[in-house]
Design a protein around this motif. Sequence first.
Motif, PDB file in Angstrom:
ATOM      1  N   PRO A   1       4.834 103.560   7.245  1.00 51.41           N
ATOM      2  CA  PRO A   1       3.586 102.975   7.731  1.00 51.41           C
ATOM      3  C   PRO A   1       3.788 101.690   8.532  1.00 51.41           C
ATOM      4  O   PRO A   1       3.044 101.426   9.465  1.00 51.41           O
ATOM      5  N   LEU A   2       4.762 100.878   8.177  1.00 53.74           N
ATOM      6  CA  LEU A   2       4.949  99.611   8.895  1.00 53.74           C
ATOM      7  C   LEU A   2       6.069  99.702   9.937  1.00 53.74           C
ATOM      8  O   LEU A   2       6.569  98.674  10.409  1.00 53.74           O
ATOM      9  N   ALA A   3       6.454 100.939  10.329  1.00 50.25           N
ATOM     10  CA  ALA A   3       7.558 101.123  11.278  1.00 50.25           C
ATOM     11  C   ALA A   3       7.438 100.284  12.558  1.00 50.25           C
ATOM     12  O   ALA A   3       8.452  99.806  13.067  1.00 50.25           O
ATOM     13  N   PRO A   4       6.206 100.044  13.077  1.00 49.19           N
ATOM     14  CA  PRO A   4       6.109  99.221  14.297  1.00 49.19           C
ATOM     15  C   PRO A   4       6.768  97.844  14.165  1.00 49.19           C
ATOM     16  O   PRO A   4       7.273  97.297  15.143  1.00 49.19           O
ATOM     17  N   LEU A   5       6.824  97.307  12.924  1.00 48.80           N
ATOM     18  CA  LEU A   5       7.439  95.989  12.724  1.00 48.80           C
ATOM     19  C   LEU A   5       8.946  96.021  12.980  1.00 48.80           C
ATOM     20  O   LEU A   5       9.570  94.983  13.192  1.00 48.80           O
ATOM     21  N   LEU A   6       9.529  97.232  12.953  1.00 51.42           N
ATOM     22  CA  LEU A   6      10.985  97.340  13.098  1.00 51.42           C
ATOM     23  C   LEU A   6      11.427  97.147  14.541  1.00 51.42           C
ATOM     24  O   LEU A   6      12.614  97.080  14.834  1.00 51.42           O
TER      25      LEU A   6
ATOM     26  N   THR B   1      14.879  91.532   8.807  1.00 53.58           N
ATOM     27  CA  THR B   1      14.084  91.199   7.626  1.00 53.58           C
ATOM     28  C   THR B   1      13.070  92.302   7.361  1.00 53.58           C
ATOM     29  O   THR B   1      12.894  92.743   6.217  1.00 53.58           O
ATOM     30  N   ALA B   2      12.410  92.771   8.423  1.00 50.49           N
ATOM     31  CA  ALA B   2      11.387  93.801   8.261  1.00 50.49           C
ATOM     32  C   ALA B   2      12.009  95.064   7.661  1.00 50.49           C
ATOM     33  O   ALA B   2      11.458  95.683   6.761  1.00 50.49           O
ATOM     34  N   ARG B   3      13.194  95.435   8.147  1.00 49.22           N
ATOM     35  CA  ARG B   3      13.855  96.640   7.652  1.00 49.22           C
ATOM     36  C   ARG B   3      14.184  96.504   6.159  1.00 49.22           C
ATOM     37  O   ARG B   3      13.969  97.418   5.376  1.00 49.22           O
ATOM     38  N   ARG B   4      14.698  95.340   5.787  1.00 49.25           N
ATOM     39  CA  ARG B   4      15.000  95.108   4.373  1.00 49.25           C
ATOM     40  C   ARG B   4      13.716  95.200   3.533  1.00 49.25           C
ATOM     41  O   ARG B   4      13.692  95.834   2.475  1.00 49.25           O
ATOM     42  N   CYS B   5      12.640  94.587   4.026  1.00 49.14           N
ATOM     43  CA  CYS B   5      11.384  94.594   3.261  1.00 49.14           C
ATOM     44  C   CYS B   5      10.836  96.009   3.133  1.00 49.14           C
ATOM     45  O   CYS B   5      10.394  96.418   2.057  1.00 49.14           O
ATOM     46  N   LEU B   6      10.874  96.785   4.214  1.00 47.84           N
ATOM     47  CA  LEU B   6      10.299  98.133   4.194  1.00 47.84           C
ATOM     48  C   LEU B   6      11.093  99.076   3.306  1.00 47.84           C
ATOM     49  O   LEU B   6      10.532  99.882   2.580  1.00 47.84           O
TER      50      LEU B   6
ATOM     51  N   SER C   1      14.628 106.406  14.510  1.00 57.55           N
ATOM     52  CA  SER C   1      13.624 106.871  15.476  1.00 57.55           C
ATOM     53  C   SER C   1      14.268 107.609  16.646  1.00 57.55           C
ATOM     54  O   SER C   1      13.624 108.404  17.320  1.00 57.55           O
ATOM     55  N   ASP C   2      15.594 107.386  16.892  1.00 60.29           N
ATOM     56  CA  ASP C   2      16.263 108.131  17.975  1.00 60.29           C
ATOM     57  C   ASP C   2      16.816 109.481  17.472  1.00 60.29           C
ATOM     58  O   ASP C   2      17.524 110.171  18.203  1.00 60.29           O
ATOM     59  N   GLY C   3      16.528 109.829  16.241  1.00 57.79           N
ATOM     60  CA  GLY C   3      16.917 111.144  15.715  1.00 57.79           C
ATOM     61  C   GLY C   3      18.233 111.146  14.952  1.00 57.79           C
ATOM     62  O   GLY C   3      18.538 112.112  14.253  1.00 57.79           O
ATOM     63  N   THR C   4      19.027 110.076  15.067  1.00 53.76           N
ATOM     64  CA  THR C   4      20.319 110.071  14.364  1.00 53.76           C
ATOM     65  C   THR C   4      20.096 109.984  12.846  1.00 53.76           C
ATOM     66  O   THR C   4      19.155 109.350  12.376  1.00 53.76           O
ATOM     67  N   LEU C   5      20.991 110.643  12.116  1.00 51.91           N
ATOM     68  CA  LEU C   5      20.923 110.656  10.652  1.00 51.91           C
ATOM     69  C   LEU C   5      22.079 109.852  10.104  1.00 51.91           C
ATOM     70  O   LEU C   5      23.205 109.977  10.585  1.00 51.91           O
ATOM     71  N   HIS C   6      21.830 109.029   9.125  1.00 55.07           N
ATOM     72  CA  HIS C   6      22.948 108.365   8.458  1.00 55.07           C
ATOM     73  C   HIS C   6      22.604 108.096   7.002  1.00 55.07           C
ATOM     74  O   HIS C   6      21.420 108.074   6.634  1.00 55.07           O
TER      75      HIS C   6
END
Length: 319
Positions: free
Chosen positions: A235-240, A248-253, A303-308
């Motif tokens: 839901p908050l992906a736009p912050l990334l 920070t946003a990625r860690r929080c999400l 978001s670019d489709g890569t998996l890790h």
Amino acid sequence: MPSEFDLIRRHFDRAATHCDLAVGDDAALMRPSPGMQLAVSTDMLVAGTHFFADADPALLGWKTLAVNVSDIAAMGALPRWALLAIALPAADEAWIAAFAGGLFDCARAYAVDLVGGDTTRGPLNMTVTIIGEVPAGQAITRDGGRAGDDLWVSGQPGQAALGLAALQGEASLNDEGRRRCLDALHRPQPRVALGLALRGVASAMLDVSDGLLGDLGHILERSHVGAIVDIAALPLAPLLATGAAATTARRCLLSGGDDYELLFSAPPARREVIQEMARRLALPLHRIGSLTGDTGVLLLRESDGTLHPGAAAGYDHFG
Ligand code: ADP
Ligand code: MG
């Protein structure tokens, strides 16, 4: 100096609405409804570990009960009764009154009776034991997830951690964002109505208290499945995509705790039912990925489709 009994009588003894005997005797007496199983859980909040000792007591009172209500919601059960064990460094009546005020606000909001507890002097900490009811056999546990199920989450997980990051000067949010994130941090809204609605729909469920990926790890472990999480579907992906704050946003999400949203799996055939539920409850529900047959493997799809591989790191007190 008020005695322990004055404190209990003045601050924690309120009329109970669905219990035969509440505060004041050696034990409380409750009558489980016929055909119901009891769902019982306990959660401890310790000053310095879970909150700052100078935290607003009213907000602390709300949160102390709310985090427990959330555990009952996460079983698809209805919260009914609670007990409060509290250690206080001093008999600061203004503090206790504010704390009790916040706690009873939450109790009223979720129709929970405070039926007993214990009050002692000691380093500030609060432990609530909560009891809920669920029709026998209908509780939603962590172990029912199946490969191919969709993965859903309610609300906006990450907000509470962003609120904490903002307080610590690690995230800059606009006024509206800051207000919403601090509200999520201080006044979590346990998703009781959603939990009840998901009985017979969700295959596995838990509440996100320690971080999305870490808590998802518990479903993977108990259900013997793997998962793929779509980063762009959060839901908050736009912050990334916001430059310097993105880390920070990625860690929080992904790993931020304290949200008390519900994370659940459900077969794809249930998508429409779940979307209709979101409209009826006016609560956004996001489909953020799916369960796989790759036991224990958690993958992130960027978001670019890569998996890790995604590390399932949530908050661990001893980690
Ligand atoms: P006991 O000596 O039997 O342990 P207490 O004197 O500790 O009883 O408590 C008296 C009554 O007050 C009991 O009914 C107990 O459940 C209740 N009580 C004590 N502390 C709290 C609290 N913080 N919140 C709610 N009820 C409490
Ligand atoms: Mg006692």
